[in-house]
Design an enzyme around this catalytic site. Structure first.
Site, mmCIF file in Angstrom:
data_model
loop_
_atom_site.group_PDB
_atom_site.id
_atom_site.type_symbol
_atom_site.label_atom_id
_atom_site.label_comp_id
_atom_site.label_asym_id
_atom_site.label_seq_id
_atom_site.Cartn_x
_atom_site.Cartn_y
_atom_site.Cartn_z
ATOM 1 N N LYS A 158 0.795 -0.860 -0.229
ATOM 2 C CA LYS A 158 -0.095 0.176 -0.013
ATOM 3 C C LYS A 158 0.538 0.915 0.165
ATOM 4 C CE LYS A 158 -3.653 1.908 2.273
ATOM 5 N NZ LYS A 158 -4.463 1.704 4.025
ATOM 6 N N SER A 197 -9.593 1.680 3.319
ATOM 7 C CA SER A 197 -8.863 2.069 2.057
ATOM 8 C C SER A 197 -8.162 1.602 1.189
ATOM 9 C CB SER A 197 -8.631 3.386 2.809
ATOM 10 O OG SER A 197 -7.454 3.000 3.450
ATOM 11 N N SER A 223 -10.289 -0.322 7.327
ATOM 12 C CA SER A 223 -9.512 -0.778 5.708
ATOM 13 C C SER A 223 -8.413 -1.756 5.294
ATOM 14 C CB SER A 223 -7.789 0.744 5.248
ATOM 15 O OG SER A 223 -9.087 2.005 5.717
#
Ligand code: GLN
Length: 426
Positions: A29, A104, A128
């Site tokens: 990420k 997210s 997330s």
């Protein structure tokens, strides 16, 4: 590579030649620092920012022999539930056309679901990792707070968040967790699992043995959930029961306040953490004029709408005169949520609920309606408030073919229990 806009960058980072992850790709990420490779947090503010060091988890991936195929797209600074707030464009759901991948860490879940990486790292502040895992039909683990080092993770709300794995199977997720977990002297909040009644043999725990497992089902986490989601949830519980587990209803009265408490705390911490983006130290440069003018210009141009909303609300909640009314109250609610979980888990091995109360939303649907988007975090945020571990595993699909995730929450450092239980559903 599928065209889901799931990667922000595809610079390859090679690990050592051997190790437990040799030959495997692990996408990372884009809020996790990678030495000499751009790390943007999905924000224009950090466009072109290249960290001079690796996050601890990235060091551990390299030492384990993994190859990092790229940095994944995400909601700006982790603020979102749909991966539509990124300055680099929205991510598409590779398994549910026209729907969001969740957020997210939507890019991380999408590359795993599409087979563009073997596994991925996400971060979970209020859901997330678990939300995108659920929406993309893959597995995600939010570790106990302190199991995994946050050194090199760009902070959104540091008292709530953990880095964790997203993978196609529980066993793969457990294997990746094994590599990244463990104390780190550069993150003073890390703890050694062996001091807390566990060890690090997570992959071995994925043996699917749920005989005698006691499952608590918090009634509050089913209230208000979509009917098709609830139906799929009970099918998964039936499946576990058929394999020797039992379930009973439990109650978590405080969770009705969890979303409010979470957003007050998360926004307050964000307003403080994001103060470092001043147009001088990282990424985007400020404009002309004195310090105030240049600072304001960098933030006006560098931050998206959702980030601005949260910085403003968080600053308000922390300001003199309002601090007791909002921030302190939210901390009291947080303590109450922790207490409720402790009580429910004193009488059950794991707590089960749908990961998300709704199936993946249609793209574009929630952008103009932040409140509805916040409410979708009803089942995930309480777990971060309580600092507990949770896994999301695929529970099945709705009649419309949309993936539904089952969330299993364990006691602190009870990763092996949730991994064992989750692996029975695979
Ligand atoms: N959707 C939640 C939020 O926007 C959770 C995000 C996260 O875990 N980073 O804050």
């Amino acid at each position: 590579m599928g065209d889901y806009n799931a990667y922000i960058a595809t610079d390859t980072i090679e690990g050592t030649d051997d190790g437990p992850l040799a030959g495997r790709t692990v996408a990372v990420k884009d809020n996790i620092s990678t030495k000499d490779v751009q790390t943007t947090c999905g924000s224009a503010m950090l466009d072109g920012y290249v960290p001079p060091y690796d996050a601890t988890v990235v060091e551990r991936l390299k030492d384990a022999g993994a190859t990092i195929p790229g940095k994944t797209n995400m909601d700006e600074f982790g603020m979102g539930t749909t991966t539509e707030t990124s300055a680099y464009g929205a991510v598409e759901n590779p398994v549910a056309e026209g729907h969001v991948p969740g957020g997210s860490s939507g890019g991380s879940a999408a590359v795993v679901a599409a087979g563009d990486a073997d596994m991925a790292l996400g971060s979970d502040t209020g859901g997330s990792i678990r939300c995108p895992a659920a929406f993309c039909g893959v597995v995600g683990i939010k570790p106990t707070y302190g199991l995994v080092s946050r050194y090199g993770l760009v902070a959104y709300a540091n008292s709530l968040e953990q880095i964790g794995p997203i993978a196609p199977s529980v066993e793969d997720a457990a294997e990746l967790l094994e590599v990244i977990a463990g104390p780190d002297e550069r993150d003073g909040t890390t703890r050694d699992a062996t001091d807390h009644g566990s060890d690090y043999d997570f992959a071995a725990a994925a043996d699917g043995d749920v005989d005698g497992l006691s499952i608590g089902v918090p009634t509050e986490l089913l209230d208000g959930a979509d009917e098709a989601v609830v139906e799929t949830f009970w099918d998964a519980i039936d499946d576990l029961q058929a394999q020797g587990a039992s379930y009973h209803e439990v109650t978590l009265p405080s969770v009705e306040h969890a979303v409010e408490a979470y957003y007050v705390i998360a926004m307050s911490e964000a307003s403080s953490n994001l103060a470092r983006f001043d147009g001088v130290r990282y990424g985007k440069s400020g404009g002309e004029g004195n310090w105030n003018e240049s600072f304001a210009q960098a933030r006006e141009e560098g931050f998206g709408e959702e980030v601005k909303r949260r910085v403003l609300l968080g600053t308000y909640a922390l300001s003199a005169g309002y601090h007791d009314k909002y921030y302190k109250k939210a901390q009291d609610a947080r303590a109450w949520v922790k207490q409720d979980f402790d009580e429910a888990l004193s009488d059950a091995d794991v707590l089960a609920s749908p990961t998300m109360p709704v199936p993946p939303m249609k793209r574009g649907e929630s952008l103009d309606d932040p409140l509805t988007m916040y409410l979708a975090d009803a089942n995930t945020t309480p777990v971060n408030l309580a600092n507990l571990p949770a896994i999301s595993v695929p529970a099945g699909e709705t009649d419309d073919g949309l993936p539904v995730g089952l969330q299993l929450v364990g006691p602190a450092f009870g990763e092996k229990t949730i991994i064992r239980a989750g692996s029975a559903l695979a």
